[in-house]
Design a protein around this motif. Structure first.
Motif, PDB file in Angstrom:
ATOM      1  N   PHE A   1      38.175  38.893  35.275  1.00 25.80           N
ATOM      2  CA  PHE A   1      39.054  40.009  35.199  1.00 25.80           C
ATOM      3  C   PHE A   1      39.463  39.706  36.566  1.00 25.80           C
ATOM      4  O   PHE A   1      39.893  39.928  36.792  1.00 25.80           O
ATOM      5  CB  PHE A   1      37.532  41.111  36.204  1.00 25.80           C
ATOM      6  N   ASP A   2      39.818  38.354  37.112  1.00 25.61           N
ATOM      7  CA  ASP A   2      40.624  37.570  38.153  1.00 25.61           C
ATOM      8  C   ASP A   2      41.178  36.752  37.590  1.00 25.61           C
ATOM      9  O   ASP A   2      41.461  35.591  37.285  1.00 25.61           O
ATOM     10  CB  ASP A   2      39.703  37.581  39.114  1.00 25.61           C
TER      11      ASP A   2
ATOM     12  N   LYS B   1      48.386  52.631  36.537  1.00 25.38           N
ATOM     13  CA  LYS B   1      46.891  52.041  37.195  1.00 25.38           C
ATOM     14  C   LYS B   1      46.868  50.489  37.834  1.00 25.38           C
ATOM     15  O   LYS B   1      47.047  50.504  38.848  1.00 25.38           O
ATOM     16  CB  LYS B   1      45.457  52.512  36.483  1.00 25.38           C
TER      17      LYS B   1
ATOM     18  N   GLY C   1      43.812  42.931  42.386  1.00 23.05           N
ATOM     19  CA  GLY C   1      43.665  44.664  41.970  1.00 23.05           C
ATOM     20  C   GLY C   1      44.099  45.051  40.328  1.00 23.05           C
ATOM     21  O   GLY C   1      44.062  45.847  39.318  1.00 23.05           O
TER      22      GLY C   1
ATOM     23  N   HIS D   1      43.004  42.903  37.802  1.00 26.49           N
ATOM     24  CA  HIS D   1      41.061  43.884  37.493  1.00 26.49           C
ATOM     25  C   HIS D   1      41.131  44.896  36.432  1.00 26.49           C
ATOM     26  O   HIS D   1      40.360  45.251  35.319  1.00 26.49           O
ATOM     27  CB  HIS D   1      40.614  44.114  38.984  1.00 26.49           C
ATOM     28  N   GLN D   2      42.157  45.884  36.629  1.00 23.53           N
ATOM     29  CA  GLN D   2      42.699  47.094  35.843  1.00 23.53           C
ATOM     30  C   GLN D   2      42.843  46.600  34.815  1.00 23.53           C
ATOM     31  O   GLN D   2      42.553  47.316  33.439  1.00 23.53           O
ATOM     32  CB  GLN D   2      43.991  47.334  35.987  1.00 23.53           C
TER      33      GLN D   2
ATOM     34  N   THR E   1      40.431  45.311  32.563  1.00 14.39           N
ATOM     35  CA  THR E   1      39.588  46.423  32.383  1.00 14.39           C
ATOM     36  C   THR E   1      39.789  46.710  31.509  1.00 14.39           C
ATOM     37  O   THR E   1      39.740  47.836  30.149  1.00 14.39           O
ATOM     38  CB  THR E   1      39.364  47.382  34.163  1.00 14.39           C
TER      39      THR E   1
ATOM     40  N   LYS F   1      39.098  47.866  26.700  1.00 12.98           N
ATOM     41  CA  LYS F   1      38.243  48.695  26.118  1.00 12.98           C
ATOM     42  C   LYS F   1      40.124  49.153  24.764  1.00 12.98           C
ATOM     43  O   LYS F   1      39.169  49.404  24.029  1.00 12.98           O
ATOM     44  CB  LYS F   1      39.030  50.103  26.777  1.00 12.98           C
TER      45      LYS F   1
ATOM     46  N   GLU G   1      37.778  46.170  22.443  1.00 13.56           N
ATOM     47  CA  GLU G   1      36.717  46.189  22.063  1.00 13.56           C
ATOM     48  C   GLU G   1      36.816  47.529  20.581  1.00 13.56           C
ATOM     49  O   GLU G   1      36.092  47.145  19.521  1.00 13.56           O
ATOM     50  CB  GLU G   1      35.933  47.596  22.909  1.00 13.56           C
TER      51      GLU G   1
ATOM     52  N   ARG H   1      28.990  42.432  24.448  1.00  8.52           N
ATOM     53  CA  ARG H   1      30.556  43.095  24.535  1.00  8.52           C
ATOM     54  C   ARG H   1      31.504  43.049  25.068  1.00  8.52           C
ATOM     55  O   ARG H   1      31.870  43.379  25.016  1.00  8.52           O
ATOM     56  CB  ARG H   1      29.746  45.083  24.992  1.00  8.52           C
ATOM     57  N   GLN H   2      31.257  42.310  26.290  1.00  2.58           N
ATOM     58  CA  GLN H   2      31.540  41.339  27.062  1.00  2.58           C
ATOM     59  C   GLN H   2      32.638  40.280  25.905  1.00  2.58           C
ATOM     60  O   GLN H   2      34.149  40.380  26.686  1.00  2.58           O
ATOM     61  CB  GLN H   2      31.740  40.816  28.338  1.00  2.58           C
TER      62      GLN H   2
END
Lengths: 477, 135
Positions: A94-95, A185, A238, A241-242, A245, A249, A252, A265-266
């Motif tokens: 994430f970072d 976002k 952030g 991180h976004q 994220t 998705k 996936e 899944r990660q």
């Protein structure tokens, strides 16, 4: 050592194909026997899971700071064939471009030792902790600049000098960045956080060069005994991180679309050359650039504080180097005798390019890339140099830090933040954070010994010791 | 209904139990807020989040990721959530307050909601889950 992990050298262990179903290559861990006692089954499982991904080359690798993460283990390195391999946010985290840099100064230990006012001033000037917002106003146009040109944007905006860029991995920005692959976002999160440190294990530490192991390399890096330096450890906040994220998705769905079987899944992934894979890579590069700009902005603030308090000129504080710890990069490496372009994922690992490698500044070409290994709070940090052995054995990679061995829940039961601060003060180390909780989480005892971790990479030869720095004061999130 | 922090080396692992799926999500949401901002939180400001995802695990991860986004960009700290789930759709009514440097600074910033080790199970006693927050 855990069952199923086979010793193949003094500091080398193999996870054979078959440890988990579908492994394409063996796993390989660089670890001393005593560090092996802290190896977690979850981390080995994750290392083996990575070995199942399509197009992985040679080995799924782990550095001696390996520990249980998500997707890849922390300390994990894997290279993938650009034609047949995949790219995965689980191999970056994430970072994105969480990384570290070392700023040198002309000051000596006696100038800053015990100076609580310096630590207080740094704490006031650099926003830290949960909910921190930047005092440096970033416009949406500046944000575009941060994502496109990273540290180069920051220097152009007055937050540094041209020479800083020659002392950053990739010159402080990845050219592949494309902000069209970054969601609104993510951008919204990026604007207020430019120049902020964050929380968790992120820090700004005032250190002194305590020991020099390799005088020639230390001289080339600009390090002298007793010299005061500042180490800055943070990432893409952030915005990064976004991006992780969002693209997790998309990837996936892509994993299913391209009929890729994954054990976690990660580890969602897509072929590197697919539209989804390329979109993730471009967005990840934008976050990596944001992180380089962020560290450059914090560097600027630090230099301003030191200039004001100690009458040191801004350009008397050269940057030694800046490295990324969480990133995927397109690099050229020799695989089975053939030079080829590969996608190297480093998740809690540092690039460790040896003498003569591309991307090194010309004055360091004969020495190797500076490698920066932060210790845990209150313990030594180390400077090493990259080696040809790393190029041959680990796709030019080495460890990134001490590596946790204890959870936050265990850490809090052991000692309070207040006790830790008092103990460190007895050793002459001033700690400043917004909360005692943040300090208890990061107590020195919750990490592996950084000395032992760097000794392993030194002895294996994937980076070589140059200098040891010890802390004088630290600000934390 | 309850949640607890389970020992995890690098990150924060939460185990939650509840009689219904909605209550399980609500507990996990509270765990997230507690990890980030501590236990002293108040209600008052309302926000609504709507999510659509193909399975329960994705629905939860997407919901919590959206909470991270709203909390950060609006500077809000939430007390609790009223959740309704209808198949693949979730609606959450959140109540919270503005971030307060004194009361809310004791936590850890959560960078992301991990799918590693995320599992929602159901038996005669109700629902249970393990989830890892990257800090």
């Amino acid at each position: 050592m855990l069952e199923g992990v086979n010793r193949i050298g003094v500091h080398e262990w193999e996870i054979p194909v078959g440890y988990v179903a579908g492994m394409r290559v063996p796993g390989r861990i660089f670890l001393s026997e005593s560090l092996g006692r802290t190896l977690e089954p979850g981390a080995v499982q994750q290392l083996a899971n990575v070995a199942t991904l399509p197009g992985i080359l040679k080995h799924s690798l782990a550095m001696p700071d390996i520990h249980w993460g998500y997707g890849f283990p922390i300390g994990g390195v894997a290279a993938f064939s650009v034609d047949e391999g995949v790219i995965s946010p689980g191999g970056v985290g994430f970072d994105i471009n969480c990384g570290v840099r070392l700023l040198t100064t002309p000051l000596q230990e006696k100038d800053v030792s015990g100076r609580r006012d310096l630590i207080e001033e740094l704490f006031r000037a650099v926003p830290t902790g949960v909910g921190a917002k930047s005092a440096l106003k970033v416009s949406s146009r500046s944000l575009e600049g941060m994502m496109a040109k990273g540290a180069q944007w920051a220097v152009g905006a007055g937050y540094g000098v041209e020479r800083d860029l020659r002392r950053c991995e990739e010159g402080g920005f990845m050219k592949a960045a494309d902000s069209r692959t970054v969601s609104d976002k993510a951008k919204q999160r990026g604007i207020p956080q430019g120049g902020t440190l964050g929380s968790g294990n992120h820090f700004l530490e005032v250190q002194v060069v305590r020991e020099i192991f390799d005088p020639d390399a230390a001289k080339a890096f600009g390090l002298t005994l007793g010299q005061v330096c500042c180490m800055i450890h943070c990432g893409s906040r952030g915005l990064g991180h976004q991006i992780c994220t969002d693209h997790l998705k998309t990837l996936e769905s892509a994993t299913k679309k391209y009929h890729i079987t994954i054990p976690d899944r990660q580890l969602a992934c897509a072929p590197i050359t697919s539209p989804e894979g390329m979109a993730y890579f471009s967005a990840m590069a934008a976050a990596a650039n944001y992180a380089w700009a962020n560290r450059q902005m914090i560097t600027h603030t630090t230099r301003q504080v030191l200039s004001k308090m100690f009458k040191v000129e801004y350009d008397e504080m050269p940057l030694m180097y800046d490295v990324a710890h969480n990133v995927a990069k397109m690099e050229e490496h020799v695989v089975d005798g053939t030079r080829m372009k590969v996608c190297v994922h480093r998740k809690g690992a540092t690039r460790s390019f040896g003498p003569g490698a591309a991307d090194l500044p010309t004055d360091l070409s004969s020495i190797g890339q500076p490698v920066i290994i932060p210790g845990s709070m209150g313990t030594s940090s180390f400077i090493l140099r990259g080696t040809r052995t790393a190029m041959e054995r680990t796709f030019g990679s080495t460890c990134h830090g001490a590596g946790r061995i204890m959870s936050r829940t265990q850490a809090k039961k052991m000692k309070s933040g207040r006790e830790i601060v008092a103990n460190l003060l007895k050793e002459g180390i001033i700690v400043r954070a917004h909360s005692e909780n943040a300090i208890a989480d990061e107590a020195p005892e919750v990490y592996k010994s950084s000395d032992e971790v760097v000794n392993v990479v030194h002895e294996v030869g994937i980076s070589r010791l140059v200098a040891r720095l010890s802390p004088l004061g630290v600000i934390k999130g | 209904m309850s949640f607890e922090e389970i020992s995890h080396t690098a990150d924060v692992k939460i185990r939650a139990r509840a009689p219904t799926l909605e209550a399980l999500f609500s507990e996990t949401f509270k765990a997230l807020m507690q990890v980030m901002y501590g236990a002293t939180r108040r209600g008052g400001i309302l926000r609504e989040i709507r999510i659509e995802s193909p399975d329960n695990e994705s629905l939860l991860a997407d919901f919590l990721s959206e909470v991270l986004f709203v909390s950060e960009v609006e500077g809000l700290v939430f007390l609790s959530a009223r959740i309704s789930i209808n198949g693949s759709r979730l609606t959450a009514e959140l109540t919270g307050e503005p971030f307060d440097h004194v009361r809310h600074c004791g936590g850890s910033e959560v960078k992301g909601i991990s799918y590693s080790g995320l599992s929602i199970t159901h038996d005669a006693n109700g629902y249970m889950l393990d989830i890892i927050f990257d800090v």
